[in-house]
Write a protein that holds these residues in place. Structure first.
Motif, PDB file in Angstrom:
ATOM      1  N   GLU A 126      -5.973  -3.284 -14.918  1.00 34.64           N
ATOM      2  CA  GLU A 126      -4.556  -3.610 -15.209  1.00 34.64           C
ATOM      3  C   GLU A 126      -3.865  -3.985 -14.265  1.00 34.64           C
ATOM      4  O   GLU A 126      -3.861  -3.193 -13.006  1.00 34.64           O
ATOM      5  N   PRO A 127      -3.674  -5.419 -13.839  1.00 33.64           N
ATOM      6  CA  PRO A 127      -2.833  -5.755 -12.782  1.00 33.64           C
ATOM      7  C   PRO A 127      -1.461  -5.170 -13.071  1.00 33.64           C
ATOM      8  O   PRO A 127      -0.723  -5.171 -13.888  1.00 33.64           O
ATOM      9  N   LEU A 128      -0.843  -4.826 -11.656  1.00 33.20           N
ATOM     10  CA  LEU A 128       0.570  -4.356 -11.836  1.00 33.20           C
ATOM     11  C   LEU A 128       1.257  -5.319 -10.869  1.00 33.20           C
ATOM     12  O   LEU A 128       0.767  -6.001 -10.099  1.00 33.20           O
ATOM     13  N   HIS A 129       2.664  -5.469 -11.281  1.00 38.86           N
ATOM     14  CA  HIS A 129       3.661  -6.186 -10.730  1.00 38.86           C
ATOM     15  C   HIS A 129       3.541  -6.122  -9.012  1.00 38.86           C
ATOM     16  O   HIS A 129       3.027  -4.888  -8.625  1.00 38.86           O
ATOM     17  N   PRO A 130       3.514  -7.056  -8.241  1.00 39.21           N
ATOM     18  CA  PRO A 130       3.449  -6.996  -6.793  1.00 39.21           C
ATOM     19  C   PRO A 130       4.048  -5.794  -6.005  1.00 39.21           C
ATOM     20  O   PRO A 130       3.800  -5.300  -4.864  1.00 39.21           O
ATOM     21  N   MET A 131       5.061  -5.339  -6.721  1.00 40.64           N
ATOM     22  CA  MET A 131       6.000  -4.557  -6.020  1.00 40.64           C
ATOM     23  C   MET A 131       5.206  -3.158  -5.842  1.00 40.64           C
ATOM     24  O   MET A 131       5.589  -2.228  -5.192  1.00 40.64           O
ATOM     25  N   TYR A 132       4.345  -2.984  -6.556  1.00 39.77           N
ATOM     26  CA  TYR A 132       3.364  -1.818  -6.552  1.00 39.77           C
ATOM     27  C   TYR A 132       2.192  -2.171  -5.689  1.00 39.77           C
ATOM     28  O   TYR A 132       1.278  -1.072  -5.836  1.00 39.77           O
ATOM     29  N   ALA A 133       1.872  -2.980  -4.991  1.00 38.81           N
ATOM     30  CA  ALA A 133       0.741  -3.151  -4.473  1.00 38.81           C
ATOM     31  C   ALA A 133       0.356  -2.353  -3.267  1.00 38.81           C
ATOM     32  O   ALA A 133      -0.776  -2.236  -2.818  1.00 38.81           O
ATOM     33  N   ALA A 134       1.648  -2.098  -2.636  1.00 36.66           N
ATOM     34  CA  ALA A 134       1.081  -1.271  -1.510  1.00 36.66           C
ATOM     35  C   ALA A 134       0.795   0.340  -1.788  1.00 36.66           C
ATOM     36  O   ALA A 134      -0.213   0.719  -1.147  1.00 36.66           O
ATOM     37  N   ASP A 135       1.286   0.813  -3.005  1.00 33.85           N
ATOM     38  CA  ASP A 135       1.174   2.308  -3.188  1.00 33.85           C
ATOM     39  C   ASP A 135       0.240   2.681  -4.434  1.00 33.85           C
ATOM     40  O   ASP A 135      -0.501   3.693  -4.562  1.00 33.85           O
ATOM     41  N   ARG A 136       0.143   1.565  -5.364  1.00 37.43           N
ATOM     42  CA  ARG A 136      -0.292   1.847  -6.592  1.00 37.43           C
ATOM     43  C   ARG A 136      -1.537   0.928  -7.188  1.00 37.43           C
ATOM     44  O   ARG A 136      -2.425   1.354  -7.587  1.00 37.43           O
ATOM     45  N   CYS A 137      -1.481  -0.279  -6.911  1.00 35.43           N
ATOM     46  CA  CYS A 137      -2.139  -1.184  -7.208  1.00 35.43           C
ATOM     47  C   CYS A 137      -2.397  -2.557  -6.786  1.00 35.43           C
ATOM     48  O   CYS A 137      -1.371  -3.455  -6.638  1.00 35.43           O
ATOM     49  N   ALA A 138      -3.354  -2.915  -5.724  1.00 35.36           N
ATOM     50  CA  ALA A 138      -3.590  -4.057  -5.137  1.00 35.36           C
ATOM     51  C   ALA A 138      -4.044  -5.449  -5.892  1.00 35.36           C
ATOM     52  O   ALA A 138      -4.036  -6.374  -5.459  1.00 35.36           O
ATOM     53  N   VAL A 139      -4.284  -5.078  -7.243  1.00 34.13           N
ATOM     54  CA  VAL A 139      -4.462  -5.961  -8.112  1.00 34.13           C
ATOM     55  C   VAL A 139      -3.267  -6.382  -8.895  1.00 34.13           C
ATOM     56  O   VAL A 139      -2.504  -5.708  -9.537  1.00 34.13           O
ATOM     57  N   SER A 140      -2.585  -7.677  -8.429  1.00 36.82           N
ATOM     58  CA  SER A 140      -1.253  -8.063  -8.983  1.00 36.82           C
ATOM     59  C   SER A 140      -1.230  -9.068  -9.918  1.00 36.82           C
ATOM     60  O   SER A 140      -0.408  -9.383 -10.601  1.00 36.82           O
ATOM     61  N   THR A 141      -2.432  -9.761 -10.232  1.00 38.72           N
ATOM     62  CA  THR A 141      -2.438 -10.783 -11.082  1.00 38.72           C
ATOM     63  C   THR A 141      -3.537 -10.772 -12.081  1.00 38.72           C
ATOM     64  O   THR A 141      -4.605 -10.032 -11.861  1.00 38.72           O
ATOM     65  N   LEU A 142      -3.305 -11.332 -13.438  1.00 36.55           N
ATOM     66  CA  LEU A 142      -4.339 -11.387 -14.310  1.00 36.55           C
ATOM     67  C   LEU A 142      -5.654 -12.114 -13.684  1.00 36.55           C
ATOM     68  O   LEU A 142      -6.811 -11.686 -13.891  1.00 36.55           O
ATOM     69  N   ASP A 143      -5.558 -13.064 -13.084  1.00 45.09           N
ATOM     70  CA  ASP A 143      -6.548 -13.945 -12.252  1.00 45.09           C
ATOM     71  C   ASP A 143      -7.354 -13.004 -11.526  1.00 45.09           C
ATOM     72  O   ASP A 143      -8.589 -12.966 -11.398  1.00 45.09           O
ATOM     73  N   GLN A 144      -6.792 -12.165 -10.566  1.00 43.83           N
ATOM     74  CA  GLN A 144      -7.201 -11.172  -9.708  1.00 43.83           C
ATOM     75  C   GLN A 144      -8.197 -10.210 -10.577  1.00 43.83           C
ATOM     76  O   GLN A 144      -9.205  -9.931 -10.514  1.00 43.83           O
ATOM     77  N   ALA A 145      -7.581  -9.934 -11.632  1.00 42.69           N
ATOM     78  CA  ALA A 145      -8.151  -8.592 -12.478  1.00 42.69           C
ATOM     79  C   ALA A 145      -9.568  -9.385 -13.084  1.00 42.69           C
ATOM     80  O   ALA A 145     -10.467  -8.754 -12.988  1.00 42.69           O
ATOM     81  N   LEU A 146      -9.374 -10.534 -13.574  1.00 40.95           N
ATOM     82  CA  LEU A 146     -10.670 -11.392 -14.156  1.00 40.95           C
ATOM     83  C   LEU A 146     -11.598 -11.543 -12.939  1.00 40.95           C
ATOM     84  O   LEU A 146     -12.874 -11.487 -13.438  1.00 40.95           O
ATOM     85  N   ASP A 147     -11.187 -11.895 -11.806  1.00 44.40           N
ATOM     86  CA  ASP A 147     -12.330 -12.108 -10.859  1.00 44.40           C
ATOM     87  C   ASP A 147     -13.124 -10.741 -10.781  1.00 44.40           C
ATOM     88  O   ASP A 147     -14.020 -10.721 -10.464  1.00 44.40           O
ATOM     89  N   LEU A 148     -12.321  -9.874 -10.538  1.00 41.19           N
ATOM     90  CA  LEU A 148     -12.838  -8.466 -10.439  1.00 41.19           C
ATOM     91  C   LEU A 148     -14.034  -8.038 -11.526  1.00 41.19           C
ATOM     92  O   LEU A 148     -15.082  -7.388 -11.166  1.00 41.19           O
ATOM     93  N   ALA A 149     -13.539  -8.737 -12.903  1.00 40.96           N
ATOM     94  CA  ALA A 149     -14.374  -8.284 -14.122  1.00 40.96           C
ATOM     95  C   ALA A 149     -15.522  -9.098 -14.129  1.00 40.96           C
ATOM     96  O   ALA A 149     -16.529  -8.786 -14.659  1.00 40.96           O
TER      97      ALA A 149
END
Length: 267
Positions: free
Chosen positions: A124-147
């Protein structure tokens, strides 16, 4: 979490009464109620567990055992989908690429274990405001590249409107996810302003915010998603209200944007 004020038996009973056929569960209330008891409760009520939330946080040390436990819990509950919130920057780090590389390594370690147990991982990509503490995956494209290195049946993505509505590349990424067979979960929440001081609980009730939720439902359906649509709301004001009232209101709001037969209200 939409109606976390309801105990699990209450949630299940009212889902049955309202004709809601599936429920997405979070690990904490399941563990509190008891894994075996929760699995039996939902199964005996004729409900489907659509997903379990959450595994991940790969950027923290010592997560391997807990993530494998999350997979085992998903299998015991009879769901094929474990949602991953991947984790933010390690303490003291400013190296975002390194955090994302560590997330990729964590998924690579967990994916075979999950596949052996019939559980697919949904990043699950999370909004960029969460990148520091919860989720460094911020976009669907980033998530799909990881998958991408894994079979689609093993690793896919979650489309959560609250987190991706702002991204003008997200519609193309939804189509990509559908074409690749990686659209494993779809969740709805609205974006309201101003955000509360604790932005984690800023998810708006359907129709109260600025997201064109009906258009998102159409895009996801056009990408080939035929599974349940989950509603996941973290909202202090909703949690202070009567849970049954919130559940019924959420179902009514959902019925205004998409057919009710596909509704799921996560617990």
């Amino acid at each position: 979490m939409t109606v976390r004020q309801l105990a699990l038996p209450e949630l299940v009973a009212h889902c049955v009464r309202l004709g809601i056929g599936g429920v997405g569960l979070w690990r904490e209330p399941v563990q509190e109620y008891g894994l075996g008891a929760a699995a039996a409760l939902v199964r005996d009520a004729g409900l489907t567990v659509t997903s379990l939330c959450r595994g991940g946080f790969f950027t923290a040390d010592g997560r391997e055992a807990d993530n494998r436990a999350a997979v085992d819990e998903a299998a015991a509950l009879g769901t094929d989908t474990l949602v991953l919130v991947s984790g933010g920057l390690p303490a003291g780090s400013r190296d975002l690429p390194a955090a994302r590389a560590r997330i990729a390594d964590g998924i690579a370690d967990l994916a075979p274990y999950a596949a052996e147990r019939g559980v697919r991982l949904a990043i699950e990509p999370l909004h960029p405001m969460y990148a520091a503490d919860r989720c460094a995956v911020s976009t669907l494209d980033q998530a799909l590249d990881l998958a991408a290195p894994f079979p689609a049946a093993q690793v896919g993505v979650v489309v959560d409107t609250y987190h991706v509505w702002w991204d003008d590349r997200a519609p193309a990424a939804v189509a990509r996810a559908g074409a690749e067979g990686r659209l494993h979960s779809f969740q709805l929440a609205d974006w309201t302003t101003p955000l509360p001081a604790g932005v984690l609980t800023g998810r708006g009730q359907l129709g109260d915010g600025v997201i064109d939720l009906a258009a998102w439902c159409e895009q996801v359906a056009a990408a080939g998603h035929t599974g349940p649509v989950e509603v996941e709301l973290f909202n202090e004001e909703l949690w202070q209200r009567d849970g049954v009232e919130v559940l019924e209101e959420t179902l009514d709001r959902f019925g205004e944007i998409t057919p009710r037969s596909r509704t799921t209200i996560p617990g």
